[in-house]
Design a protein around this motif. Structure first.
Motif, PDB file in Angstrom:
ATOM      1  N   ARG A  52     -18.328  -3.924   2.103  1.00 41.90           N
ATOM      2  CA  ARG A  52     -17.774  -3.586   0.799  1.00 41.90           C
ATOM      3  C   ARG A  52     -17.941  -4.751  -0.177  1.00 41.90           C
ATOM      4  O   ARG A  52     -18.289  -4.567  -1.339  1.00 41.90           O
ATOM      5  N   ALA A  77     -14.848   2.745 -13.068  1.00 43.66           N
ATOM      6  CA  ALA A  77     -15.107   2.433 -11.668  1.00 43.66           C
ATOM      7  C   ALA A  77     -16.603   2.401 -11.404  1.00 43.66           C
ATOM      8  O   ALA A  77     -17.410   2.902 -12.200  1.00 43.66           O
ATOM      9  N   VAL A  88     -15.100   1.733  -6.329  1.00 44.61           N
ATOM     10  CA  VAL A  88     -14.531   0.421  -6.603  1.00 44.61           C
ATOM     11  C   VAL A  88     -14.052   0.416  -8.046  1.00 44.61           C
ATOM     12  O   VAL A  88     -14.857   0.516  -8.978  1.00 44.61           O
ATOM     13  N   ASP A 118     -18.172   5.854  -2.303  1.00 46.37           N
ATOM     14  CA  ASP A 118     -17.708   4.461  -2.284  1.00 46.37           C
ATOM     15  C   ASP A 118     -17.231   4.129  -3.694  1.00 46.37           C
ATOM     16  O   ASP A 118     -18.035   3.994  -4.622  1.00 46.37           O
ATOM     17  N   ARG A 165       0.831  -1.204   0.000  1.00 45.04           N
ATOM     18  CA  ARG A 165       0.000   0.000   0.000  1.00 45.04           C
ATOM     19  C   ARG A 165       0.869   1.259   0.000  1.00 45.04           C
ATOM     20  O   ARG A 165       0.569   2.239  -0.685  1.00 45.04           O
ATOM     21  N   VAL A 220     -13.050  -6.126  -4.932  1.00 38.53           N
ATOM     22  CA  VAL A 220     -12.734  -5.114  -3.922  1.00 38.53           C
ATOM     23  C   VAL A 220     -11.479  -5.434  -3.113  1.00 38.53           C
ATOM     24  O   VAL A 220     -11.105  -4.665  -2.226  1.00 38.53           O
ATOM     25  N   THR A 251      -8.263  -1.807   3.387  1.00 38.35           N
ATOM     26  CA  THR A 251      -7.020  -1.524   4.098  1.00 38.35           C
ATOM     27  C   THR A 251      -6.414  -2.857   4.536  1.00 38.35           C
ATOM     28  O   THR A 251      -7.118  -3.868   4.637  1.00 38.35           O
ATOM     29  N   SER A 260      -7.141   9.326 -10.312  1.00 39.53           N
ATOM     30  CA  SER A 260      -6.486   9.326  -9.008  1.00 39.53           C
ATOM     31  C   SER A 260      -5.038   9.759  -9.156  1.00 39.53           C
ATOM     32  O   SER A 260      -4.434   9.643 -10.227  1.00 39.53           O
ATOM     33  N   ASP A 317      -8.275  -5.206  -3.359  1.00 39.19           N
ATOM     34  CA  ASP A 317      -7.218  -4.212  -3.207  1.00 39.19           C
ATOM     35  C   ASP A 317      -7.732  -2.865  -2.718  1.00 39.19           C
ATOM     36  O   ASP A 317      -6.948  -1.936  -2.541  1.00 39.19           O
ATOM     37  N   THR A 318      -9.049  -2.738  -2.514  1.00 44.36           N
ATOM     38  CA  THR A 318      -9.570  -1.478  -1.980  1.00 44.36           C
ATOM     39  C   THR A 318      -9.640  -1.508  -0.455  1.00 44.36           C
ATOM     40  O   THR A 318      -9.830  -0.468   0.160  1.00 44.36           O
TER      41      THR A 318
END
Length: 290
Positions: A166, A234, A281, A279, A74, A120, A125, A245, A122-123
């Motif tokens: 999620r 996304a 993704v 939110d 990360r 999800v 934490t 991003s 890799d989204t």
């Protein structure tokens, strides 16, 4: 020597499970193997005098190694500057780089934790990911999970619950991911990246609007100049959209109004406060639900 033999036997006894934990935590067979090897190095130097539950103890060590690897991964993403990394290859491609999961490996992972988590994964934490995988896949207690991440059992439960929402949200949004709107947004991004004015014009309503820019020709010219070159497909609050991003943080969200198969309006939201509440993704281009 006796203690070392005992360690080797216990490690060999539980190695398949340890590898499974590492693989489902990391999503990569190569990294999973590295994690298990690092865990063995730690185990071989550890004092086993107080170990009463070898399986739980070994799982804890592997989980901590995986947590460190996830946090390092990360950090690398957040520190990387410039263009976003290329989107992962779709399932149609038969070749995969060394160290990445093969289709068979991906199928195993999907079967273990659900297709939604593949979207999800890799989204989450690192702490959310650890809590969710250990509890929901391997039935590790929240007390044990809390000890691994230095949180209370209640906090560990909350992390797993947040991750589960999620995953469930991604599953509920799977219809949107396959919708005609997604196809149109995906085609628009491809045309914009390629500077294809004709393709953009075909996707836009003659009276399309983007901020102060009005008319299909003007909007097509605007995006043909690669204004959305780095934007990625996304789901934003479950709806197909595009997100740009930087350093791992969303900086702009493109939302599309579509009528009768044509884009009539594109809104670009750059408000940091508003973006934090969304939110988001990221999706793989051309990647349908497996």
């Amino acid at each position: 020597m006796v203690e070392q033999d005992w360690l080797s036997e216990r490690f060999a006894e539980h190695q398949d499970r340890l590898h499974a934990v590492a693989y489902r935590m990391l999503g990569s067979p190569g990294e999973a193997e590295d994690a298990v090897q690092e865990a063995w190095l730690r185990v071989s130097r550890a004092d086993t005098g107080q170990v009463e539950n070898p399986a739980g103890w070994l799982t804890t060590i592997v989980a901590r190694v995986c947590l460190n690897m996830l946090e390092a991964r990360r950090a690398r993403r957040e520190e990387s500057a410039g263009a976003l990394p290329p989107e992962p290859a779709g399932p149609q491609e038969s070749l995969h780089p060394p160290g990445q999961a093969s289709p068979e490996d991906e199928a195993l992972l999907a079967d273990s934790v659900g297709v939604a988590l593949m979207v999800v994964l890799d989204t989450l934490t690192p702490a959310e990911r650890l809590a969710f995988v250990l509890h929901d896949v391997f039935a590790v207690s929240f007390g044990e999970i809390g000890a691994i991440i230095d949180r209370s059992p209640v906090a560990a439960r909350q992390l797993a619950s947040r991750a589960r929402r999620r995953v469930q949200g991604a599953a509920g949004a799977s219809d949107a991911a396959r919708s005609a709107k997604r196809d149109i947004v995906e085609a628009f991004l491809a045309a914009s990246r390629g500077g294809d004015f004709v393709a953009l014009l075909e996707l836009l309503d003659p009276d399309a609007v983007v901020g102060e820019i009005r008319g299909g020709h003007a909007v097509a010219a605007f995006f043909a100049a690669r204004r959305a070159q780095a934007a990625r497909l996304a789901l934003v609050d479950g709806v197909p959209a595009a997100v740009w991003s930087h350093l791992g943080r969303p900086k702009a969200v493109f939302t599309f109004t579509i009528s009768k198969g044509k884009i009539t309006r594109i809104d670009i939201d750059t408000d940091p406060g508003g973006l934090r509440s969304l939110d988001i993704v990221f999706l793989t281009a051309n990647n349908k639900e497996r």
